[in-house]
Each structure stands twice: as structure tokens, then as C-alpha cells.
Design an enzyme around this catalytic site. Structure first.
Site, PDB file in Angstrom:
ATOM      1  CE  LYS A 171      -3.528   2.765   0.233  1.00  0.00           C
ATOM      2  NZ  LYS A 171      -4.599   2.707   1.239  1.00  0.00           N
ATOM      3  CE  LYS A 240      -2.315   7.718   7.593  1.00  0.00           C
ATOM      4  NZ  LYS A 240      -2.677   6.336   7.169  1.00  0.00           N
TER       5      LYS A 240
END
Length: 301
Positions: A171, A240
Site C-alpha cells: 500500500k 501521513k
């Protein structure tokens, strides 16, 4: 099957709705009450805590904003594993977080007899609504198989990437590409508008060529019309995720100059007067179009 779901945000709520649509009984919990009430109105059981979800569900999905939140939900007070009776045999963590955190979660869960699979997703809100997410799974084959009814309802494809943590690494790779791509789309949209091109025609014109991509098809038209709602991806969450990539790169000694440059842009977006950290990724275009406007007025970019 009774399936638990914790975290009903932009992605989690439509994922849980897909479980209901597939005919499953759903027991859910969310920190804020409004999405939980929305899901309960469609037939879900509203749990009072994550622990109650663990007591009632055979398998569980988690979709929250970070691995820190996952840790609290799973192992904190009133968390999943605080339940006096642990019914669930497998948990899919759809959140995006650090790979080392996922490995620790898997070890802690295994000691309590529960398979933990890091299963971050790609495809955005639209894919979540359609039950067509792409899942990158890290963990045991047995754990992934146990989660089959949950994964089948929310995804179009599940790829087992390896041991615990490998789903999160995959991811992060995905986000490195997407983070840079969305910035390129914002920069290009502002450039094209300044050059006199009809930016509403830009994404359709590029469709099918080498510049085409899912982010271009989704965010290009929104940037062209400066349409930033409903939110399809938050700037702060992408920031993030880019930070996760930088941290892992530092740990393994990888050179990621484009990712570093992308992080600088996302940092700048958070400080921009007309772009909030919670804004949709489409609002990145404001960084470039506002800079052009200031330049036209004789002000510094």
C-alpha cells in the site's frame, strides 16, 4: 455470517454497507455516532464498544485513519481484545499504517488465537461503494481464507503479498505513486488553464494515452471545476502515507527523492490559507492556481 466492522469513515461506511447488501448480519462500532446511526438504519447492529463487536462477530474488519488508532481500537481499554469472550477468528485491518506495527499486531492477536491480516485497500470511495476495492493482504493464507466472506463483499481482487506487514508495504508503494500523480495533475491543470486550454476537456482528451490514470479520471474533472466535495481522499491522510514511505525508506536505506518532494507539497498544502488538511485531494490545485494568480498580480509566487 455475522461480520463485525469498526470504523465508518469515508471508506468504512460504504464497505460496511456492502456487507449488508451481500446479506450478512453486521455488528458495527464507530467513534462518532452519526455514521453508526446511518448504518443501523439500514439494518446493522450498533455496538457500544469494539469489545462488543468482538463478542458477537465471527470475523471483523477495521478501517481507521492510522495504526495508532488501530492499536487503541484493538488492544486498548474497551478494545476488541478486552472482550471477556473472543468470538472472532480473524481480523482484516483495512487501514493504512506502518508495516512493523502490523507485524506486532499480528503477533499479539495470534497469542490470543486470532489471525490478523493487514489488508489495506486501493480504489477510493467509488470502489468502496461498489464493493470493488483492491486489497493488498499480508498474513497467513489461513487467515485470508477465513476472511473470505468479508473480502468477497468489499473487493474486486485480493492479492496475498506475503507475511504480515507485506500488505502495508504494498500500500505504501501504491501511495508513493498516487501521491506524486495527484500533485502532477494539480500542477498540470493549473498550467493548462493558464495556457488557455479548456481544462474541463483535459482529462477526457488524455484518456487512453500514456498520461491516463484512475487519479486523472477522478480528480482531473474535479480540479478543472474546483469541486472539492464530497471528499474522495483527504490531503492530511495522503501526507501521513507519504510520511510512512519516508520512514520505511530511511529504515531500509532506499532513495526516494520524488516522494520527498511530494511530502514538501503536502506540507505546504497544510499551511495554505485556502486549503485545509482535511480538504479533498482535488484542492491541491489551489496551490498552483493561487500561485499563478499572485504572479499575475506582481506578487511573489
Amino acid at each position: 455470517m455475522k461480520i463485525g466492522f469498526v470504523g465508518l469513515g469515508d471508506m468504512g461506511l460504504p464497505m460496511a454497507q456492502c456487507l449488508l447488501a451481500a446479506g450478512h448480519d453486521v455488528v458495527a462500532w464507530n467513534r462518532s455516532p452519526t455514521p453508526l446511526a446511518t448504518l443501523a438504519a439500514k439494518g446493522a447492529i450498533a455496538a457500544a464498544s469494539p469489545a462488543e463487536v468482538m463478542e458477537k462477530a465471527a470475523i471483523i474488519g477495521i478501517c481507521v485513519s492510522s495504526h495508532d488508532v488501530v492499536e487503541t481500537i484493538a488492544f486498548g481499554a474497551d478494545g476488541l481484545f478486552s472482550a471477556p469472550t473472543i468470538k472472532a477468528r480473524a481480523i482484516a485491518d483495512f487501514s493504512t499504517g506502518a508495516a512493523d506495527a502490523s507485524r506486532i499486531f499480528a503477533e499479539r492477536a495470534a497469542k490470543l488465537g486470532v489471525a490478523w491480516v493487514d489488508a489495506p485497500v486501493s480504489g477510493g470511495v467509488e470502489a468502496a461503494q461498489k464493493g470493488e476495492l483492491i486489497v493488498f493482504a499480508g498474513g497467513t493464507a489461513e487467515g485470508i481464507n477465513a476472511l473470505g466472506p468479508l473480502l468477497d463483499a468489499v473487493s474486486a481482487r485480493v492479492t496475498h503479498m506475503g507475511a504480515s506487514g507485506s500488505g502495508q508495504v504494498t500500500k505504501i508503494c501504491n501511495q508513493m505513486i498516487v501521491a506524486a500523480n495527484v500533485i502532477a495533475i494539480a500542477e498540470t491543470t493549473a498550467f493548462a488553464r493558464k495556457a488557455g486550454v479548456d481544462v474541463a476537456a483535459l482529462a477526457p482528451a488524455l484518456a487512453g494515452g500514456f498520461a491516463d490514470s484512475a487519479p486523472l479520471r477522478i480528480f482531473g474533472p474535479r480540479m478543472a471545476t474546483r469541486t472539492f466535495t464530497p471528499r474522495l481522499g483527504a490531503i492530511e491522510l495522503m501526507r501521513k502515507d507519504v510520511g510512512l514511505a519516508q520512514s520505511l525508506a530511511a529504515e531500509i536505506g532506499a532513495d526516494v527523492p520524488l516522494t520527498d518532494a511530494a511530502r514538501a507539497v503536502y506540507d505546504r498544502a497544510g499551511e495554505h490559507l485556502s486549503v485545509s488538511p482535511e480538504a479533498d485531494l482535488s484542492a491541491l490545485v489551489c496551490l498552483y492556481e493561487d500561485a499563478i494568480a499572485h504572479s499575475d498580480e506582481g506578487e511573489p509566487k
